[in-house]
Design an enzyme around this catalytic site. Sequence first.
Site, PDB file in Angstrom:
ATOM      1  N   LYS A 113      36.742  37.969  25.513  1.00 19.28           N
ATOM      2  CA  LYS A 113      37.025  36.956  26.541  1.00 19.28           C
ATOM      3  C   LYS A 113      36.901  35.566  25.951  1.00 19.28           C
ATOM      4  CE  LYS A 113      35.697  37.748  31.015  1.00 19.28           C
ATOM      5  NZ  LYS A 113      34.662  38.080  32.028  1.00 19.28           N
TER       6      LYS A 113
HETATM    7  C1  E4P Z   1      35.080  38.761  35.346  1.00 21.52           C
HETATM    8  O1  E4P Z   1      35.758  38.884  34.334  1.00 21.52           O
HETATM    9  C2  E4P Z   1      34.639  37.459  35.853  1.00 21.52           C
HETATM   10  O2  E4P Z   1      33.852  36.804  34.908  1.00 21.52           O
HETATM   11  C3  E4P Z   1      33.914  37.647  37.166  1.00 21.52           C
HETATM   12  O3  E4P Z   1      34.729  38.428  38.000  1.00 21.52           O
HETATM   13  C4  E4P Z   1      33.531  36.345  37.849  1.00 21.52           C
HETATM   14  O4  E4P Z   1      33.091  36.583  39.152  1.00 21.52           O
HETATM   15  P1  E4P Z   1      32.312  35.499  40.037  1.00 21.52           P
HETATM   16  O5  E4P Z   1      33.252  34.375  40.348  1.00 21.52           O
HETATM   17  O6  E4P Z   1      31.913  36.245  41.272  1.00 21.52           O
HETATM   18  O7  E4P Z   1      31.139  35.019  39.225  1.00 21.52           O
END
Ligand code: E4P
Length: 288
Positions: A113
């Site tokens: 990521k």
């Molecule tokens: C996943 O890849 C993301 O980092 C995650 O879904 C973020 O979610 P949030 O906005 O609830 O923290």
Amino acid sequence: MRPQNIKTRIFLDSGDPQETKQVLSALGFLDGQTTNPSLIAKNPELKNKLSNGERLSSEDINNFYKGVVQEISRMIPQGSVSVEVYADAETPVEEMLVQAREMNTWIPNAHIKLPITASGLEAAHILTSEGMRVNMTLCFSQQQAAAVYVATRGVKKGDVFLSPFIGRLDDQGENGMSFIENVHAMFAKSDGHVELLAASVRTYEHFEYCLKLGVDLVTAPAKILLQWAEHAMEVPSDGYMYDKGIMKDLLYEDVVLDKKWGEYDIHHDLTDAGLAKFVADWNSLISK
Ligand code: E4P
């Protein structure tokens, strides 16, 4: 087992391997898992260590992250596991490359990521050309989505995920699901090499509507996937309507996909705020 009439691949959004186990047993399958620094900070084993007064260095936390990711990877060897680099809005490309290359050795099924910043795009361009798989995170605009598309043009399908965030747009009164609709529609006219991974799913309705739209992938917290199991993994019918309440829709922008990636306006305040939060959550784990 996976329902027959489902187009979307299902990921768990969690930094806790115990949840992977639980969801796998409830659903009978799992296509992947996404992690991020804030999710690792919520890992119960790590929280336990800290509350027992263990002092952890940044290397200890990194090793803990590696162990978590390896445990998850062993449970879903056929799936994908997203591992996020430590970066803020200023992190240069070289630092992202070093981290990404290291993290990619942790497990055989990683998507690394990277944030959608100028450095993140450059890193994605370089790493995908070396055969690494990436998940471009903290996406809040079609311009950002288009820049990811262009920066990774020519890369094979499956190697590039784009994570548009739903809940964080909802948080500021903008309909996050309308953003998913827009990116989905924009990519429908593309070569399909970038896959849409709907993220920041906070409600069962977000999850249902992603299935209804037939986005490529959706990542959701364990609570929501367990709820789906209780609903016999139903896929909403064509008549399903998403209730956006009083939120404002994001309007579809006619963004072309053939500019140079540096020509797109990739700045978004929520990307910067998201990076700052990831960094703060991670740093809060390190003993002073
Ligand atoms: C996943 O890849 C993301 O980092 C995650 O879904 C973020 O979610 P949030 O906005 O609830 O923290």
